[in-house]
Design an enzyme around this catalytic site. Structure first.
Site, short mmCIF file in Angstrom:
data_model
loop_
_atom_site.label_atom_id
_atom_site.label_comp_id
_atom_site.label_asym_id
_atom_site.label_seq_id
_atom_site.Cartn_x
_atom_site.Cartn_y
_atom_site.Cartn_z
N SER A 19 -14.63 84.47 -4.36
CA SER A 19 -13.74 83.33 -4.07
C SER A 19 -13.44 82.58 -5.35
O SER A 19 -14.36 82.06 -6.00
CB SER A 19 -14.41 82.38 -3.07
OG SER A 19 -13.70 81.16 -3.06
N HIS A 44 -10.71 86.53 -2.77
CA HIS A 44 -10.61 85.53 -1.71
C HIS A 44 -10.02 84.24 -2.29
O HIS A 44 -10.52 83.70 -3.28
CB HIS A 44 -12.01 85.28 -1.14
CG HIS A 44 -12.05 84.39 0.06
ND1 HIS A 44 -11.87 84.85 1.34
CD2 HIS A 44 -12.28 83.06 0.17
CE1 HIS A 44 -11.98 83.85 2.21
NE2 HIS A 44 -12.23 82.74 1.52
N ASP A 46 -8.89 80.41 -1.28
CA ASP A 46 -9.04 79.34 -0.29
C ASP A 46 -7.91 78.34 -0.42
O ASP A 46 -7.73 77.73 -1.48
CB ASP A 46 -10.37 78.62 -0.52
CG ASP A 46 -11.55 79.49 -0.13
OD1 ASP A 46 -11.59 79.94 1.02
OD2 ASP A 46 -12.42 79.72 -1.00
N MET A 48 -6.41 74.82 0.99
CA MET A 48 -6.84 73.59 1.70
C MET A 48 -5.75 72.55 1.64
O MET A 48 -5.09 72.40 0.60
CB MET A 48 -8.10 73.04 1.04
CG MET A 48 -9.22 74.06 0.94
SD MET A 48 -10.67 73.30 0.21
CE MET A 48 -11.74 74.72 0.07
N HIS A 77 -7.28 82.61 2.74
CA HIS A 77 -7.96 81.88 3.82
C HIS A 77 -7.29 80.52 3.95
O HIS A 77 -7.47 79.65 3.09
CB HIS A 77 -9.44 81.77 3.43
CG HIS A 77 -10.29 80.99 4.37
ND1 HIS A 77 -11.59 80.61 4.06
CD2 HIS A 77 -10.06 80.51 5.62
CE1 HIS A 77 -12.10 79.93 5.06
NE2 HIS A 77 -11.19 79.85 6.03
N MET A 79 -7.13 77.14 5.28
CA MET A 79 -7.85 76.02 5.91
C MET A 79 -6.88 74.86 6.00
O MET A 79 -7.00 73.85 5.29
CB MET A 79 -9.09 75.67 5.08
CG MET A 79 -10.20 76.69 5.25
SD MET A 79 -11.50 76.48 4.03
CE MET A 79 -10.78 77.37 2.68
N MET A 148 -17.42 81.36 9.33
CA MET A 148 -17.81 80.39 8.30
C MET A 148 -19.32 80.12 8.41
O MET A 148 -19.79 79.67 9.46
CB MET A 148 -17.06 79.07 8.49
CG MET A 148 -15.57 79.12 8.21
SD MET A 148 -15.11 79.74 6.58
CE MET A 148 -16.03 78.67 5.48
N GLY A 153 -14.47 73.65 3.31
CA GLY A 153 -13.91 72.58 2.48
C GLY A 153 -14.40 72.59 1.03
O GLY A 153 -13.69 72.11 0.15
N PHE A 154 -15.58 73.10 0.81
CA PHE A 154 -16.15 73.04 -0.53
C PHE A 154 -16.95 74.30 -0.84
O PHE A 154 -17.60 74.87 0.05
CB PHE A 154 -17.08 71.81 -0.66
CG PHE A 154 -16.35 70.52 -0.41
CD1 PHE A 154 -15.69 69.88 -1.45
CD2 PHE A 154 -16.29 69.98 0.86
CE1 PHE A 154 -14.98 68.70 -1.22
CE2 PHE A 154 -15.58 68.80 1.11
CZ PHE A 154 -14.92 68.16 0.06
N GLY A 155 -16.94 74.69 -2.11
CA GLY A 155 -17.80 75.77 -2.57
C GLY A 155 -19.19 75.23 -2.85
O GLY A 155 -19.41 74.01 -2.87
N GLY A 156 -20.12 76.14 -3.05
CA GLY A 156 -21.45 75.75 -3.50
C GLY A 156 -22.36 75.14 -2.46
O GLY A 156 -23.39 74.54 -2.80
N ASP A 186 -18.33 83.85 5.15
CA ASP A 186 -17.87 83.00 4.04
C ASP A 186 -18.69 81.71 3.98
O ASP A 186 -18.66 80.91 4.91
CB ASP A 186 -16.39 82.69 4.30
CG ASP A 186 -15.74 81.87 3.19
OD1 ASP A 186 -16.37 81.65 2.15
OD2 ASP A 186 -14.57 81.49 3.39
N GLY A 188 -21.96 80.07 1.11
CA GLY A 188 -23.38 80.11 0.75
C GLY A 188 -23.94 81.51 0.58
O GLY A 188 -25.16 81.71 0.70
N GLY A 208 -18.43 82.68 -3.81
CA GLY A 208 -17.78 81.92 -4.87
C GLY A 208 -18.78 81.49 -5.92
O GLY A 208 -18.87 82.08 -7.00
C1 DX5 Z 1 -15.41 77.08 1.74
C2 DX5 Z 1 -14.56 78.27 1.35
C3 DX5 Z 1 -15.32 79.35 0.73
C4 DX5 Z 1 -15.98 79.01 -0.57
C5 DX5 Z 1 -17.25 79.76 -0.61
O1 DX5 Z 1 -14.68 76.21 2.51
O2 DX5 Z 1 -13.89 78.80 2.47
O3 DX5 Z 1 -14.53 80.53 0.56
O4 DX5 Z 1 -15.22 79.33 -1.71
O5 DX5 Z 1 -17.93 79.34 -1.71
P1 DX5 Z 1 -19.51 79.56 -1.89
O6 DX5 Z 1 -19.72 81.04 -1.97
O7 DX5 Z 1 -19.75 78.86 -3.16
O8 DX5 Z 1 -20.18 78.94 -0.71
ZN ZN Z 2 -12.91 80.87 2.23
#
Ligand code: DX5
Ligand code: ZN
Length: 231
Positions: A19, A44, A46, A48, A77, A79, A148, A153-156, A186, A188, A208
């Site tokens: 991602s 991937h 994302d 938003m 994706h 969102m 999900m 909404g957020f990575g990490g 998708d 974590g 990601g």
């Molecule tokens: C979260 C995204 C994910 C995100 C995953 O809302 O849909 O695709 O990038 O990131 P990690 O792998 O860091 O959780």
């Molecule tokens: Zn995603």
């Protein structure tokens, strides 16, 4: 069962979709080339809108640029609260697969049919609190279900402990449908949680932070694939 779609699928192989949300956007071309060389299966992306999720990310212009830069299938994706309005712009920009949320405001079946009308593959996604049985009427319309494993909404973020049960339930529904549908997970995903997702029935994993925040993204990607394969 033979999968005739454009997105690569090899029996027994887990597909890995880095991602770009966690990429260094000043180095995006170089980072995408790195994961492509390392054997990523899809990219991937994302999207938003600040309404469906409390964050903003990319628009069609990023997809258009990436399309010129990589041969990886683009797994987009959405969102967003109103995905229908974005189908044509992302299709024209070069998306290969568009995933919409079952929780979005537009009628999902109609949006999926509209995506198909552009010749793209279709995906439907469920948030962590959504009952997976609501997916049943949509399974004839999709190539992929995206579960999900974090609140979008957020990575990490950390993989939710409730995710494996939801993945298992979706896996049972896909198997019962008799259709060859990817089950992508998708949120974590790292070498530890990849194993949990794969054991529960995932065959495609988005990652990601675990890939792009690593000093060695290629090794991180391969460790995730290895962990998900050795189950
Ligand atoms: C979260 C995204 C994910 C995100 C995953 O809302 O849909 O695709 O990038 O990131 P990690 O792998 O860091 O959780
Ligand atoms: Zn995603």
């Amino acid at each position: 069962m033979k999968n005739t779609s454009k997105m690569p699928r090899v029996n027994g192989k887990i597909s890995i979709a880095p991602s770009i949300l966690s990429a260094d956007l000043c180095q995006l071309g170089q980072q995408v080339a790195c994961v492509e060389k390392a054997g990523a299966d899809w990219l991937h992306i994302d999207i938003m809108d600040g309404h469906f999720v409390p964050n903003l990310s990319f628009g069609p212009s990023v997809v258009r640029s990436l399309k010129q830069h990589t041969l990886l299938p683009l797994d987009v994706h959405l969102m967003v609260e109103h995905p229908r309005a974005f189908v044509e712009p992302f299709a024209k920009a070069g998306a290969d697969l568009l995933t919409v949320h079952i929780e979005a405001a537009d009628p999902v079946a109609d949006t999926l049919a509209y995506i198909k009308s552009f010749g793209l593959q279709t995906g439907v996604s469920v948030k962590p609190d959504t009952d997976p049985s609501t997916l049943a009427p949509l399974l004839p319309l999709v190539d992929l279900v995206l579960v999900m494993s974090v609140y979008p909404g957020f990575g990490g973020q950390s993989f939710l402990p409730t995710a494996p049960a939801q993945i298992q339930q979706v896996r049972q529904q896909i198997n019962a449908s008799g259709r060859n549908i990817w089950l992508e997970v998708d949120g974590g995903i790292n070498a530890q949680t990849a194993k949990l997702a794969s054991q529960a029935g995932a065959d495609a994993l988005v990652a990601g932070n675990a890939i792009f925040s690593s000093a060695d993204p290629a090794t991180a990607l391969n460790q995730i694939r290895q962990a998900a394969t050795d189950i």
